[in-house]
Design a protein around this motif. Structure first.
Motif, mmCIF file in Angstrom:
data_model
loop_
_atom_site.group_PDB
_atom_site.id
_atom_site.type_symbol
_atom_site.label_atom_id
_atom_site.label_comp_id
_atom_site.label_asym_id
_atom_site.label_seq_id
_atom_site.Cartn_x
_atom_site.Cartn_y
_atom_site.Cartn_z
ATOM 1 N N VAL A 1 0.826 -1.201 0.000
ATOM 2 C CA VAL A 1 0.000 0.000 0.000
ATOM 3 C C VAL A 1 0.872 1.268 0.000
ATOM 4 O O VAL A 1 0.481 2.309 -0.536
ATOM 5 C CB VAL A 1 -1.004 -0.059 1.175
ATOM 6 C CG1 VAL A 1 -1.715 1.250 1.369
ATOM 7 C CG2 VAL A 1 -2.031 -1.161 0.883
ATOM 8 N N ALA B 1 3.403 1.556 -1.843
ATOM 9 C CA ALA B 1 3.717 1.754 -3.265
ATOM 10 C C ALA B 1 2.524 2.273 -4.062
ATOM 11 O O ALA B 1 2.663 3.178 -4.874
ATOM 12 C CB ALA B 1 4.221 0.442 -3.874
ATOM 13 N N VAL B 2 1.348 1.712 -3.822
ATOM 14 C CA VAL B 2 0.207 2.049 -4.693
ATOM 15 C C VAL B 2 -0.654 3.181 -4.151
ATOM 16 O O VAL B 2 -1.492 3.710 -4.884
ATOM 17 C CB VAL B 2 -0.716 0.833 -4.968
ATOM 18 C CG1 VAL B 2 0.064 -0.263 -5.673
ATOM 19 C CG2 VAL B 2 -1.376 0.316 -3.706
ATOM 20 N N LEU C 1 2.853 6.479 -1.340
ATOM 21 C CA LEU C 1 3.832 7.218 -2.151
ATOM 22 C C LEU C 1 3.146 8.077 -3.222
ATOM 23 O O LEU C 1 3.505 9.248 -3.378
ATOM 24 C CB LEU C 1 4.844 6.261 -2.791
ATOM 25 C CG LEU C 1 5.826 6.948 -3.751
ATOM 26 C CD1 LEU C 1 6.704 7.956 -3.013
ATOM 27 C CD2 LEU C 1 6.691 5.924 -4.483
ATOM 28 N N PRO C 2 2.178 7.531 -3.974
ATOM 29 C CA PRO C 2 1.495 8.386 -4.963
ATOM 30 C C PRO C 2 0.932 9.659 -4.343
ATOM 31 O O PRO C 2 0.975 10.720 -4.960
ATOM 32 C CB PRO C 2 0.367 7.485 -5.490
ATOM 33 C CG PRO C 2 0.911 6.098 -5.351
ATOM 34 C CD PRO C 2 1.743 6.124 -4.091
ATOM 35 N N HIS C 3 0.446 9.549 -3.115
ATOM 36 C CA HIS C 3 -0.082 10.742 -2.458
ATOM 37 C C HIS C 3 1.020 11.773 -2.214
ATOM 38 O O HIS C 3 0.853 12.966 -2.496
ATOM 39 C CB HIS C 3 -0.737 10.354 -1.134
ATOM 40 C CG HIS C 3 -1.660 11.402 -0.654
ATOM 41 N ND1 HIS C 3 -3.011 11.340 -0.826
ATOM 42 C CD2 HIS C 3 -1.416 12.599 -0.082
ATOM 43 C CE1 HIS C 3 -3.564 12.443 -0.357
ATOM 44 N NE2 HIS C 3 -2.612 13.213 0.112
ATOM 45 N N LEU C 4 2.132 11.295 -1.713
ATOM 46 C CA LEU C 4 3.262 12.201 -1.453
ATOM 47 C C LEU C 4 3.745 12.853 -2.752
ATOM 48 O O LEU C 4 4.022 14.062 -2.805
ATOM 49 C CB LEU C 4 4.403 11.393 -0.804
ATOM 50 C CG LEU C 4 5.657 12.168 -0.425
ATOM 51 C CD1 LEU C 4 5.350 13.192 0.657
ATOM 52 C CD2 LEU C 4 6.751 11.204 0.064
ATOM 53 N N LEU C 5 3.829 12.078 -3.819
ATOM 54 C CA LEU C 5 4.293 12.623 -5.104
ATOM 55 C C LEU C 5 3.305 13.658 -5.647
ATOM 56 O O LEU C 5 3.714 14.710 -6.151
ATOM 57 C CB LEU C 5 4.457 11.500 -6.136
ATOM 58 C CG LEU C 5 5.445 10.385 -5.780
ATOM 59 C CD1 LEU C 5 5.504 9.362 -6.909
ATOM 60 C CD2 LEU C 5 6.827 10.934 -5.467
ATOM 61 N N LEU D 1 1.319 8.764 6.311
ATOM 62 C CA LEU D 1 2.701 8.739 5.810
ATOM 63 C C LEU D 1 3.696 8.489 6.937
ATOM 64 O O LEU D 1 4.670 7.743 6.767
ATOM 65 C CB LEU D 1 3.027 10.052 5.081
ATOM 66 C CG LEU D 1 2.315 10.226 3.735
ATOM 67 C CD1 LEU D 1 2.489 11.650 3.215
ATOM 68 C CD2 LEU D 1 2.844 9.216 2.711
ATOM 69 N N LEU E 1 9.402 5.233 2.325
ATOM 70 C CA LEU E 1 10.761 5.605 1.907
ATOM 71 C C LEU E 1 11.376 4.552 0.988
ATOM 72 O O LEU E 1 12.098 4.885 0.046
ATOM 73 C CB LEU E 1 11.636 5.855 3.146
ATOM 74 C CG LEU E 1 11.277 7.149 3.914
ATOM 75 C CD1 LEU E 1 11.945 7.174 5.290
ATOM 76 C CD2 LEU E 1 11.666 8.401 3.107
ATOM 77 N N ALA F 1 9.605 2.607 -1.086
ATOM 78 C CA ALA F 1 8.925 2.776 -2.367
ATOM 79 C C ALA F 1 9.446 4.015 -3.094
ATOM 80 O O ALA F 1 9.631 4.015 -4.313
ATOM 81 C CB ALA F 1 7.411 2.893 -2.149
ATOM 82 N N LEU F 2 9.737 5.050 -2.312
ATOM 83 C CA LEU F 2 10.287 6.284 -2.895
ATOM 84 C C LEU F 2 11.638 6.015 -3.544
ATOM 85 O O LEU F 2 11.930 6.505 -4.641
ATOM 86 C CB LEU F 2 10.427 7.352 -1.794
ATOM 87 C CG LEU F 2 11.085 8.664 -2.193
ATOM 88 C CD1 LEU F 2 10.297 9.371 -3.291
ATOM 89 C CD2 LEU F 2 11.231 9.600 -0.979
ATOM 90 N N PHE G 1 11.084 4.354 -6.817
ATOM 91 C CA PHE G 1 10.562 5.341 -7.769
ATOM 92 C C PHE G 1 11.680 6.248 -8.281
ATOM 93 O O PHE G 1 11.816 6.489 -9.488
ATOM 94 C CB PHE G 1 9.459 6.168 -7.083
ATOM 95 C CG PHE G 1 9.115 7.444 -7.783
ATOM 96 C CD1 PHE G 1 8.309 7.433 -8.920
ATOM 97 C CD2 PHE G 1 9.595 8.660 -7.313
ATOM 98 C CE1 PHE G 1 7.984 8.616 -9.570
ATOM 99 C CE2 PHE G 1 9.277 9.843 -7.961
ATOM 100 C CZ PHE G 1 8.476 9.822 -9.092
#
Lengths: 286, 286
Positions: free
Chosen positions: B186, B188-189, B192-196, B234, B242, B244-245, B248
């Protein structure tokens, strides 16, 4: 110029998602008496079968003869040869616009090929989606979209007025920008997001993908789009994309340092600012 | 356990977007004879006025009395105190689940407070959106969503079966995972998408924002969500976020180096792989 429509003849070069949608919209809104489309095999027969154009041809010079307005809706890599092919066939009073996503190279191609032959204004309707091709074209694609016009320094006033009236008629909100400023802004709001979405999709394993939900679906939707088209766009606008990337990485680094330390202040500040900005984007007038 | 519904009494602790939607869905689908909601001011009166519950109370112990199933739909920061408050009031046969987005800390709170008092299974319905609160709750929020169940090592079979049947009844596809694997995927999907998305929204100037189109709108939609909630998520899952980041950034760096050099191979490869993966995600069975 108060009532430029219907045009006697509108020519659209390229019948992909954008060109096809311009054609469908122009027909529905009766913006022209005659509509000519330039399309090549294998799509040409599908476009012809759709029955929206008076002529569908794979000869670009034939396509632009007698046209009042020519809309070039082609990849930048194809634009140079096509503009070269049409220059001799354009009416002296013809007005040309394009729909390329990166305007400095597109404006250069228009200038090189059309100077002294026709009048032109760059356009970029900020619309589209993750699907390409005539099959996904629709007449309402531009409703509520921003169309950015990039006039050349020596823009003809009549040409600018016609192209602006055209996008307004298609339902766009029109913004005028120098090509370089267009490219800078669009790198931030469109080209970089595409690159990030692609890197995100590729950075996770398929087990993680299995449990992805609506957040993932929205964030990465654009990553499904044509790799060829987006590769061209990212390379054509690479300097601006790299600048926007640097700015993104700086904000990301602040937050990830704060995460690493287990302190929340920079993360919270980032999330607050993002939420405020994103909510006011939703509330802007369209 | 083949026909566990209707439950005699279902208690939902927290009537925000998730708890409220569980309540609306359970009522619509007649999954319980009695429905009790724990909600605090200022939302309590709104929840009461909605008229979906037999009892709306701000006393968590009162809320769980005689409940067959308790769904804890609260932020992790609030979970500990509430679980502590309900432990004496639970029926010995009560089954408890939660809906927290980060499962290791949630499972620890459940274990600390409920061991020997009740049976529990962690849940995470991968649903929601950029809006929080009871006002945005809807009975179809979970239709087609993935619900991840994270049973404790000593999971009670009946508890697991009931919680699974509950999410299935709400329209979810159910996946079982250890809490640590849940948190990794979660991150990853979703996290992290939220942070980005947040870093992206904050990295551009307001002039760029003015011309943003549908790509930007989709990529950044989740950035409008509650900063407080996401800050908690987060931080609670920071190690996985971190990791997953890092993954990425590695993919992004390959592509941005290739852009810097003006060569297209790594960019093209990234875009191709992303497009294929994203298209197959769209085609997965729901």
């Amino acid at each position: 110029m108060n009532h430029p429509f219907p045009l006697s003849r509108l020519s659209i070069l390229g019948a992909g998602l954008i060109g096809g949608s311009v054609a469908l919209a122009a027909r529905r809104l009766a913006l022209c008496r005659e509509l000519v489309l330039y399309s090549r095999e294998p799509e040409k027969e599908t476009v012809r079968a759709a029955g929206i154009a008076d002529l569908v041809t794979d000869d670009p010079a034939d396509a632009v003869r007698k046209a009042e307005l020519v809309v070039v809706a082609l990849p930048i890599a194809a634009m140079g040869a096509i503009l070269h092919a049409i220059r001799g066939a354009l009416e002296p009073k013809a007005i040309v616009t394009d729909t390329a996503s990166v305007k400095l190279p597109a404006m250069q191609l228009l200038q090189e090929n059309l100077e002294g032959r026709a009048r032109w204004v760059g356009s970029h309707p900020m619309s589209g989606g993750e699907r390409s091709g005539f099959a996904f074209a629709r007449s309402n694609l531009f409703e509520g979209a921003v169309a950015i016009l990039t006039p050349p320094e020596t823009a003809d006033r009549e040409a600018l007025a016609l192209v602006e009236a055209f996008w307004l008629a298609l339902g766009c909100r029109v913004v005028h920008l120098p090509a370089s400023e267009h490219d800078r802004r669009v790198a931030a709001v469109s080209h970089l997001p595409h690159l990030l979405a692609a890197a995100l999709v590729c950075s996770m394993d398929s087990e993680a993908l299995e449990v992805a939900g609506p957040g993932f679906r929205d964030v990465t939707r654009i990553a499904a789009a044509s790799p060829e088209m987006w590769n061209e766009i990212l390379l054509a606008n690479r300097e601006n994309v790299l600048l926007a990337l640097r700015s993104f990485l700086a904000r990301l680094e602040e937050a990830s340092e704060s995460l690493r330390d287990g302190t929340s202040s920079a993360v919270k500040n980032l999330l607050r600012e993002a939420s405020q900005r994103r909510l006011s984007f939703d509330q802007r007038p369209s």
